[in-house]
Structures are given as structure tokens and as C-alpha cells.
Design an enzyme around this catalytic site. Structure first.
Site, short mmCIF file in Angstrom:
data_model
loop_
_atom_site.label_atom_id
_atom_site.label_comp_id
_atom_site.label_asym_id
_atom_site.label_seq_id
_atom_site.Cartn_x
_atom_site.Cartn_y
_atom_site.Cartn_z
N ALA A 34 0.86 -1.19 0.00
CA ALA A 34 0.00 0.00 0.00
C ALA A 34 0.90 1.24 0.00
CB ALA A 34 -0.97 -0.01 1.18
N HIS A 39 6.90 6.06 1.34
CA HIS A 39 7.71 4.88 0.99
C HIS A 39 8.65 5.22 -0.18
CE1 HIS A 39 4.07 2.61 2.62
NE2 HIS A 39 5.06 2.15 3.36
N LEU A 187 1.51 10.93 5.89
CA LEU A 187 1.14 9.89 4.93
C LEU A 187 1.22 8.53 5.61
CD1 LEU A 187 2.69 10.95 1.52
CD2 LEU A 187 0.56 11.66 2.60
N SER A 189 -0.36 4.22 4.97
CA SER A 189 -1.16 3.30 4.15
C SER A 189 -2.59 3.26 4.68
CB SER A 189 -0.57 1.90 4.19
OG SER A 189 0.77 1.96 3.78
N ARG A 190 -2.74 3.47 5.99
CA ARG A 190 -4.07 3.40 6.60
C ARG A 190 -4.98 4.55 6.14
NH1 ARG A 190 -3.99 -0.01 11.35
NH2 ARG A 190 -1.89 -0.84 11.57
#
Ligand code: PAF
Length: 280
Positions: A34, A39, A187, A189-190
Site C-alpha cells: 500500500a 515509501h 502519509l 497506508s491506513r
């Protein structure tokens, strides 16, 4: 450029990495997929310093202490690979559970001097030993020269550094600053699980941290936490913890500021658990 090669087994991956090591250093970015720009900034940093970068994508079951959190965790492999396709010299390791946790896998909890029981550890018992377990196994498979972690997971970074010291891994841990949306949301992924309204409401998290930072060090950490909690309570998120801690020991600060004080927060927004932190 083009889609990165995806390896699903440790032994094939290891031989590719051994070959790359003949021409330079190997960097490693462990992720649970995700992927977002946070990342990608880790991958960018790793590419500046290494000839090959391995990105692992593995949603690690041992670090979830809540079954629904595990099953709801976003899984977006195709998009992840597309996002990585803009880079050269990046390969992906996307193993199954058996590859990371083979039958003969042996793990004893690592003594982390209590770093794993504070803050997140109080609300997610066993979480950090799960992180340490998977990262130890990943480090043994990838054997990178350097590994990259985001400062958004501030406590995780402290835990990984301590694990590396305890288990004598010859790996340099590189930390990279938190990436935020234009309006300040860290930021994660959740965030993919939040509605438009949730994304709006979640801004209260970074707003609270900034409010507390602006209060300065004239009052005690206790007073700043009290004011921060009151500020936060005006919104409609549910607070799990809001603590000012020493950045090294993660011990709660009450009367005195330390040389490096950091405020850590965890809160639920639309049933999604979000964390953030800011150096005060
Ligand atoms: O930060 C994460 O995404 C995970 O905790 C990690 C380090 C990849 C271990 O599963």
C-alpha cells in the site's frame, strides 16, 4: 525503468543480491505494501546510496494483535509495482508467509530495554516483538548494507535500532523524515481507508502536535500535554494516547523537558487507528 522484478522466494532473491554485492552496496526498504510517497522517498534515498534496492512487500501477521486490523489492511500489489516502475535498480521481494516463517524458524523475544512496552506497546501488546521477528528474518534473508525506515513510525525506528544493536546486525539504519499531505496529514497506508470527511477530520492530529509545539518549553511537559489533550478533544476523533516522551528512552516527561523531547499520538478516526509524532 519498467515493472520491477518480483521475487517470492528467499533463495532466488539471495542469489540476485549476492551478485549485486560484487558491484556495490545493497539497500533495503521493508514495507507492508500500500505504498505512498513516504515509501517512495525511502526508495529514492536508498537509490542515492546503493547500487541495488530491495523493497519487501509483506503484510506481517505477527505484528497485528487485532484480526480485523490485519484483514482490513490495504493490499494493493499491482499499484505498488506500478509506483515502483519509475525506478531503475529496484527489485521487489513479495514472499508468502512460509517463506518468511519457515517451519524451522526459531524466535525468542528480544530484550529491547522496555522500548517495546511504552506508548504503542501499551495498546498493542506483542506488536513490536512481531515487528522485530519479521525484520530480523528479513534482514537475514536480504542481508543489506543499509535499511531505511520512516520517522512517522518513531517508536518502531527506536525498536529496530535497539534490535540491530542487540543482535549485532552489521546493517546501517537510515531514517527519513515523515511525508505529509499539503494540509499536514502524515502519509500512511491506513489513510486509504478514510473517507473524504475522515481525511478532513484526521487533520486534527497534526494540528494538535503543531499547537503543542507552538506552546514552547515555558510550561512543563505535563501542562503542554493537558492543553494539547483539551485542544484535541474539540474534534470528533477518539484519542488513545498523547504523550511527550524523551526521544531516546521513550519515558514520559512530566516536569522537565529533555534534550530531545517528542510528542507521540495515536487516535482513531472512523475506526482507523492513526499515529503521528513531532519533535517539540
Ligand atoms: O513499517 C512497516 O511497514 C512494518 O512495520 C515493517 C517494518 C515493514 C515490518 O513489517
Amino acid at each position: 525503468m519498467g515493472m520491477p522484478t518480483v521475487y517470492t522466494t528467499a533463495h532466488v532473491l539471495s542469489s540476485v543480491i549476492s551478485t549485486a554485492k560484487k558491484s556495490g552496496k545493497v539497500g533495503f526498504v521493508p514495507t507492508m505494501g500500500a505504498l505512498h510517497h513516504g515509501h517512495l522517498s525511502l526508495v529514492n534515498k536508498a537509490l542515492e546510496e546503493n547500487v541495488l534496492v530491495v523493497v519487501s512487500i509483506f503484510v506481517n501477521p505477527t505484528q497485528f494483535n487485532n484480526a480485523s486490523d490485519l484483514s482490513n489492511y490495504p493490499r494493493t500489489l499491482t499499484t505498488d509495482l506500478e509506483l515502483l516502475s519509475v525506478f531503475d535498480n529496484v527489485i521487489v521481494y513479495a514472499p508468502g508467509v512460509d517463506d518468511i516463517y519457515p517451519k524451522n524458524d526459531f524466535f525468542e523475544p528480544v530484550d529491547l530495554d522496555g522500548l517495546d512496552t511504552r506508548l504503542e506497546g501499551e495498546f498493542r501488546p506483542g506488536h513490536f516483538q512481531g515487528v522485530v521477528h519479521v525484520v530480523r528474518n528479513l534482514f537475514n534473508i536480504v542481508q543489506p548494507h543499509r535499511a531505511y525506515f520512516g520517522e512517522k513510525d518513531f517508536q518502531q525506528l527506536a525498536v529496530i535500532r535497539r534490535m540491530v544493536k542487540r543482535l549485532n546486525f552489521p546493517i546501517e539504519i537510515v531514517s527519513c523524515p515523515t511525508h505529509r499531505s499539503e494540509n499536514g496529514l502524515a502519509l500512511s497506508s491506513r489513510n486509504m481507508r478514510l473517507t473524504e470527511q475522515g481525511l478532513e477530520d484526521a487533520l486534527l492530529i497534526s494540528q494538535t502536535l503543531n499547537y503543542m509545539k507552538n506552546l514552547g518549553h515555558d510550561s512543563t511537559p505535563s501542562k503542554v500535554m493537558e492543553l494539547g489533550t483539551a485542544y484535541f478533544s474539540k474534534g470528533n476523533l477518539s484519542l488513545e494516547y498523547l504523550e511527550i516522551v524523551d526521544a531516546e528512552s521513550l519515558m514520559l516527561l512530566t516536569n522537565q523537558w529533555s534534550a530531545h523531547s517528542v510528542c507521540c499520538i495515536a487516535a482513531y478516526c472512523e475506526d482507523v487507528r492513526l499515529i503521528d509524532n513531532l519533535a517539540l
